[in-house]
Design an enzyme around this catalytic site. Structure first.
Site, PDB file in Angstrom:
ATOM      1  N   GLU A 240      -8.899  -7.867   5.412  1.00  0.00           N
ATOM      2  CA  GLU A 240      -9.105  -6.540   4.814  1.00  0.00           C
ATOM      3  C   GLU A 240      -9.411  -5.507   5.892  1.00  0.00           C
ATOM      4  O   GLU A 240      -9.005  -4.346   5.799  1.00  0.00           O
ATOM      5  CB  GLU A 240     -10.282  -6.588   3.817  1.00  0.00           C
ATOM      6  CG  GLU A 240     -10.056  -7.490   2.608  1.00  0.00           C
ATOM      7  CD  GLU A 240     -10.498  -8.932   2.838  1.00  0.00           C
ATOM      8  OE1 GLU A 240     -10.439  -9.416   3.989  1.00  0.00           O
ATOM      9  OE2 GLU A 240     -10.904  -9.573   1.863  1.00  0.00           O
TER      10      GLU A 240
ATOM     11  N   CYS B   9     -11.894  -9.948   9.366  1.00  0.00           N
ATOM     12  CA  CYS B   9     -11.177 -10.308   8.142  1.00  0.00           C
ATOM     13  C   CYS B   9      -9.863  -9.554   7.982  1.00  0.00           C
ATOM     14  O   CYS B   9      -9.657  -8.479   8.559  1.00  0.00           O
ATOM     15  CB  CYS B   9     -12.041  -9.993   6.925  1.00  0.00           C
ATOM     16  SG  CYS B   9     -13.498 -11.032   6.754  1.00  0.00           S
TER      17      CYS B   9
ATOM     18  N   ASN C 275      -6.387 -11.959   8.897  1.00  0.00           N
ATOM     19  CA  ASN C 275      -7.623 -12.226   9.630  1.00  0.00           C
ATOM     20  C   ASN C 275      -7.294 -12.620  11.071  1.00  0.00           C
ATOM     21  O   ASN C 275      -6.244 -13.222  11.351  1.00  0.00           O
ATOM     22  CB  ASN C 275      -8.495 -13.274   8.935  1.00  0.00           C
ATOM     23  CG  ASN C 275      -7.781 -14.562   8.593  1.00  0.00           C
ATOM     24  OD1 ASN C 275      -6.579 -14.585   8.368  1.00  0.00           O
ATOM     25  ND2 ASN C 275      -8.527 -15.646   8.541  1.00  0.00           N
ATOM     26  N   ILE C 276      -8.185 -12.250  11.965  1.00  0.00           N
ATOM     27  CA  ILE C 276      -7.994 -12.485  13.399  1.00  0.00           C
ATOM     28  C   ILE C 276      -9.281 -13.095  13.942  1.00  0.00           C
ATOM     29  O   ILE C 276     -10.337 -12.441  13.923  1.00  0.00           O
ATOM     30  CB  ILE C 276      -7.654 -11.163  14.131  1.00  0.00           C
ATOM     31  CG1 ILE C 276      -6.363 -10.567  13.549  1.00  0.00           C
ATOM     32  CG2 ILE C 276      -7.522 -11.411  15.634  1.00  0.00           C
ATOM     33  CD1 ILE C 276      -5.994  -9.193  14.098  1.00  0.00           C
ATOM     34  N   GLU C 277      -9.195 -14.340  14.365  1.00  0.00           N
ATOM     35  CA  GLU C 277     -10.398 -15.041  14.831  1.00  0.00           C
ATOM     36  C   GLU C 277     -10.493 -15.008  16.358  1.00  0.00           C
ATOM     37  O   GLU C 277      -9.517 -14.724  17.061  1.00  0.00           O
ATOM     38  CB  GLU C 277     -10.394 -16.472  14.281  1.00  0.00           C
ATOM     39  CG  GLU C 277     -10.415 -16.455  12.745  1.00  0.00           C
ATOM     40  CD  GLU C 277     -10.456 -17.824  12.115  1.00  0.00           C
ATOM     41  OE1 GLU C 277     -10.210 -18.828  12.806  1.00  0.00           O
ATOM     42  OE2 GLU C 277     -10.740 -17.882  10.910  1.00  0.00           O
TER      43      GLU C 277
ATOM     44  N   CYS D 298     -16.589  -6.675   3.986  1.00  0.00           N
ATOM     45  CA  CYS D 298     -15.315  -6.003   3.685  1.00  0.00           C
ATOM     46  C   CYS D 298     -15.423  -5.170   2.413  1.00  0.00           C
ATOM     47  O   CYS D 298     -14.759  -4.144   2.287  1.00  0.00           O
ATOM     48  CB  CYS D 298     -14.177  -7.010   3.590  1.00  0.00           C
ATOM     49  SG  CYS D 298     -13.654  -7.575   5.229  1.00  0.00           S
TER      50      CYS D 298
ATOM     51  N   CYS E 141     -15.183 -10.486   1.331  1.00  0.00           N
ATOM     52  CA  CYS E 141     -16.567 -10.788   1.705  1.00  0.00           C
ATOM     53  C   CYS E 141     -17.427  -9.526   1.565  1.00  0.00           C
ATOM     54  O   CYS E 141     -16.906  -8.418   1.390  1.00  0.00           O
ATOM     55  CB  CYS E 141     -16.620 -11.320   3.141  1.00  0.00           C
ATOM     56  SG  CYS E 141     -16.461 -10.034   4.403  1.00  0.00           S
TER      57      CYS E 141
HETATM   58  N1  THU Z   1     -11.783 -13.994   5.618  1.00  0.00           N
HETATM   59  C1  THU Z   1     -11.004 -12.898   5.357  1.00  0.00           C
HETATM   60  O1  THU Z   1     -10.089 -12.587   6.119  1.00  0.00           O
HETATM   61  N2  THU Z   1     -11.307 -12.159   4.259  1.00  0.00           N
HETATM   62  C2  THU Z   1     -12.275 -12.458   3.358  1.00  0.00           C
HETATM   63  O2  THU Z   1     -12.489 -11.711   2.420  1.00  0.00           O
HETATM   64  C3  THU Z   1     -13.069 -13.679   3.518  1.00  0.00           C
HETATM   65  C4  THU Z   1     -12.888 -14.420   4.789  1.00  0.00           C
HETATM   66  C5  THU Z   1     -11.480 -14.787   6.809  1.00  0.00           C
HETATM   67  C6  THU Z   1     -12.485 -14.675   7.913  1.00  0.00           C
HETATM   68  C7  THU Z   1     -12.251 -15.973   8.659  1.00  0.00           C
HETATM   69  O3  THU Z   1     -11.209 -15.766   9.608  1.00  0.00           O
HETATM   70  C8  THU Z   1     -11.776 -16.940   7.606  1.00  0.00           C
HETATM   71  O4  THU Z   1     -11.429 -16.146   6.478  1.00  0.00           O
HETATM   72  C9  THU Z   1     -12.817 -17.969   7.191  1.00  0.00           C
HETATM   73  O5  THU Z   1     -13.999 -17.357   6.839  1.00  0.00           O
END
Ligand code: THU
Length: 132
Positions: free
Chosen positions: A56, A54, A43-45, A90, A87
């Protein structure tokens, strides 16, 4: 040990690269195609929170850039949550490329602990066939 443990390890290695300074919730995902190639992502925020994405989705980007192909297995892992599932967004993105029979591995910190299918993850999902 689960026969697909290597896919868990690929997801875990990707999770170590997560850029999640805001949620502090690292996630890793790995996709395997029928010819054995593996595409992983974290995941990359982003400071503007809704712009992050996310693990995925990162993995899918690598999969497309790597030439795509039939997806047979997907593993997802999170440092702070056992059995994390993708999620909703995804699930839709994965279903664009993975058929309902593709396996989805749910993991804890030790490895794969549960197997589901994409069909179970996204029943009655929107399909783009008629848009083509
Ligand atoms: N996140 C994912 O990378 N995949 C998921 O299926 C659920 C959530 C990440 C997004 C965000 O960076 C962090 O988890 C918190 O929501």
């Amino acid at each position: 040990m689960h026969p697909a443990n290597d896919l868990f390890l690929a997801a875990r290695a990707a999770m170590a690269k997560a850029y999640a300074p805001y949620s502090k919730f690292p996630v890793g995902a790995a996709i395997r195609t029928e010819d054995g190639r593996v595409f992983a992502g974290c995941n990359i925020e982003v400071a503007s929170y809704p712009e992050g994405w996310c693990a995925e989705t990162t993995a899918l980007g690598h999969y497309v850039m790597g030439g795509g192909g039939k997806i047979t297995e997907i593993a997802v892992t999170a440092e702070k949550m056992a059995r994390i599932t993708p999620c909703g967004g995804c699930r839709q993105r994965l279903a664009e490329f993975a058929g309902p029979e593709a396996k989805l591995y749910l993991c804890d910190e030790t490895g794969i602990v549960e197997t589901r299918t994409m069909g179970e993850m996204l029943p009655l999902g929107f399909e783009g066939g008629t848009l083509r």
